[in-house]
Enzyme design. Structure first.
Site, PDB file in Angstrom:
ATOM      1  N   SER A   6       0.806  -1.220   0.000  1.00  0.00           N
ATOM      2  CA  SER A   6       0.000   0.000   0.000  1.00  0.00           C
ATOM      3  C   SER A   6       0.846   1.282   0.000  1.00  0.00           C
ATOM      4  CB  SER A   6      -0.927  -0.069   1.207  1.00  0.00           C
ATOM      5  OG  SER A   6      -1.794   0.999   1.244  1.00  0.00           O
TER       6      SER A   6
ATOM      7  N   ASP B 239      -6.238   2.196  -3.110  1.00  0.00           N
ATOM      8  CA  ASP B 239      -7.484   1.970  -2.374  1.00  0.00           C
ATOM      9  C   ASP B 239      -7.813   3.131  -1.435  1.00  0.00           C
ATOM     10  OD1 ASP B 239      -5.597   1.439  -0.432  1.00  0.00           O
ATOM     11  OD2 ASP B 239      -6.423  -0.499   0.171  1.00  0.00           O
TER      12      ASP B 239
ATOM     13  N   PRO C 243      -2.186   1.169  19.510  1.00  0.00           N
ATOM     14  CA  PRO C 243      -1.015   0.556  18.886  1.00  0.00           C
ATOM     15  C   PRO C 243      -1.282   0.416  17.392  1.00  0.00           C
ATOM     16  CG  PRO C 243      -2.332  -1.107  20.019  1.00  0.00           C
ATOM     17  CD  PRO C 243      -3.015   0.197  20.260  1.00  0.00           C
TER      18      PRO C 243
END
Ligand code: 16G
Ligand code: MG
Length: 548
Positions: A67, A285, A504
């Site tokens: 990504s 995306d 996290p």
């Protein structure tokens, strides 16, 4: 049968031996790490895809991408038969299969086969796609070996965007009812619906039919060319940051993640005052809109803005149709407080907040007739239930309804075809936004004026072990380390319109801090104060955060 199991070990030992000692986890969006560490993981995910495919009796997809991460990283995720992310219960299996020793692979597979009563004689097809990273072709080869080792049939789709892969998988499993499962089928479906909606009316009032497009030097730059060809004058797209394989710096100082997290105009895109621009990320995306005004001030219209624009337009159309359909919007804690206020108070559309990660948003959106979901980072889409589609199809043909009602139903049906319902799709989202801006006759400033974002700041703190930090209430509250939430509460109280949370990361070894407040300075200071507390109480390493 036994023979194919033996192949599993032989292939692993000879070609894809485990090279990393420490465990790696199937995270928010699959495995993601340095590409050089991923060969054996890819092989094993090829194995898992065959098991999953036999178990689900459907085609499974594998996408190789990291990504928005740097070019040297890569990753892999599995796509389930409906085109959605792999079911969470199998993520544990993926982690287990990824981390066992080579000589334990056969036994682990046998265990999975037994546990899920998988018929290993079923013939299955596994679709494989990859982004433009230089490491992707060899990693794809490892996936193919995994698929072959369990006698599955790999079908290589070459370089494609992540949302294209999700679309292909859904098409195959619906026997092309959702759309034709090829690249050509994908372009045709989206572009023809877009043209149908646009008709011959553009440059409507203040709408300007031109957009600057930042392809992040990735697959989004390649694929937009096919759209450009097909869209012609319907939408003028000026492409920037379009480097070929390995020659450009993927996601470097450009792309949706850079623009959103740095709140900066990307390099490589000409700075023209008030010109509408978009950036997509490395696997296309995610999308964000932005412009620089005549004083060179940067304005960002992120996923929250896109979500509100879409929800408002859908609500108008549903009302105009006179059909009873429930519409809901799904956000995460990262959504700007001003957007949530606007949606609930002005648009009066119900909002749900879920944990970060597409699978959580997607899952929640399925509860509505029309579920709009967006992360602030620009990942999102709209899902229509079968009930919604049936009712709209009926309404479009129902002569007892007024012409306006029928036309609104038709418009909604065309919108469904512009939208990639399987997952957030940058290019499909862009076509949707352009449709709405054109329908309203709006320029980007008018869109921006709907509400005013609260200034916000994202920070990260490197910690010894991010798993020590746990959260609840859709990540809005911190449970451990003990005392941290109370401290955050005390800090937030000092700030006008202050809000902050920590979580996290699911993709990196860090803790993320989000803060918003009435002014830019306050949001920066709030984020830094909270970051200091995280550093103190959650085992920060490296240089401590500094208060501006
Ligand atoms: C992944 C997720 C994205 C999420 C991000 C959070 C998918 C397909 N992508 O990119 O939705 O916002 O991780 O990253 O689920 P973080 O956990 O590092 O903050
Ligand atoms: Mg992405």
């Amino acid at each position: 049968m036994t023979a194919s199991y033996r192949t599993v070990y032989a292939f692993a030992r000879e070609m894809h031996p485990k090279t990393v000692k420490h465990d790696i986890h199937y995270g928010t969006a699959g495995f993601r790490t340095k590409a050089s560490n991923l060969g054996y993981i890819m092989y094993r995910m090829g194995l898992l895809a065959v098991l999953r495919s036999r178990y689900k009796q459907g085609v499974i997809g594998i996408m190789i991408t990291a990504s928005h991460n740097p070019e040297c990283d890569n990753g892999v995720k599995l796509i389930d038969p409906h085109g959605e992310m792999m079911e969470q219960s199998w993520e544990e299996l993926a982690t287990k299969l990824a981390n066992v020793q080579d000589d334990e692979l056969e036994a682990t597979i046998k265990e999975i086969v037994q546990k899920y009563s998988i018929d290993m004689t079923v013939r299955v097809n596994i679709l494989i796609g990859k982004d433009t990273r230089p490491s992707s072709p060899s990693l794809a080869k490892s996936v193919v070996d995994g698929v072959l080792a369990l006698s599955g049939k790999p079908i290589d789709f070459g370089i494609v965007t992540t949302p294209q892969m999700h679309y292909f998988v859904k098409c195959r499993n619906t026997h092309n009812e959702y759309g034709i499962g090829t690249e050509e089928g994908y372009y045709t479906k989206l572009v023809s619906a877009f043209k149908r909606l646009r008709g011959d009316k553009f440059n409507n009032k203040n709408y300007v039919n031109k957009i600057l497009y930042d392809g992040a030097n990735g697959v989004g730059a390649r694929k937009i060319k096919y759209f450009k060809e097909r869209l012609g004058d319907c939408l003028e797209i000026e492409l920037h940051n379009d480097a070929g394989i390995g020659t450009g710096k993927l996601n470097h100082l450009c792309g949706a993640d850079y623009v959103k997290s740095q709140q900066l105009f990307p390099t490589g895109v000409p700075n023209i005052p008030n010109q509408r621009c978009v950036s997509v990320d490395g696997d296309a995306d995610r999308i964000v809109y932005y412009y620089n005004d005549e004083n060179n001030k940067f304005h960002l219209l992120d996923g929250d803005r896109i979500a509100t624009l879409i929800a408002e337009y859908l609500k108008e159309l549903v009302l105009a149709c006179g059909i009873d359909l429930n519409l809901g919007l799904i956000q995460t804690a990262y959504a700007n407080g001003a957007s949530t206020d606007y949606i609930t108070k002005t648009l009066k559309v119900p909002v749900a907040c879920v944990s970060t990660g597409v699978k959580h948003l997607h899952h929640k959106a399925l509860e509505y007739d029309i579920g709009v979901y967006f992360e602030a980072n620009g990942h999102g889409t709209v899902i229509f239930s079968k009930n919604a589609k049936d009712k709209l199809n009926e309404a479009a043909k129902d002569n007892k309804l007024s012409e306006e009602q029928q036309q609104s139903a038709e418009k909604l049906l065309a919108l469904i075809d512009v939208i990639n319902e399987t997952v957030g799709d940058a290019i499909s989202d862009m076509l949707l936004v352009e449709t709405i801006l054109n329908a309203k006759g709006w320029n980007i400033q008018q869109w921006e004026q709907t509400y005013t974002d609260l200034p916000n700041k994202l920070l990260k703190v490197t910690v010894q072990d991010r798993n020590l930090l746990t959260t609840k209430d859709a990540e809005r509250m911190c449970v451990t380390p003990e005392g941290l939430q109370e401290e955050i509460g005390l800090i937030v109280e000092k700030y006008n319109k202050g809000r902050s949370f920590v979580r996290p990361s699911g993709t990196e070894d860090i803790v993320r801090i989000y803060a918003e407040a009435a002014t830019h300075e306050e949001s920066e200071k709030l984020a830094a104060e909270v970051a200091q507390k995280v550093y103190e109480l959650a085992g920060g390493i490296g240089a401590p955060p500094i208060i501006p």
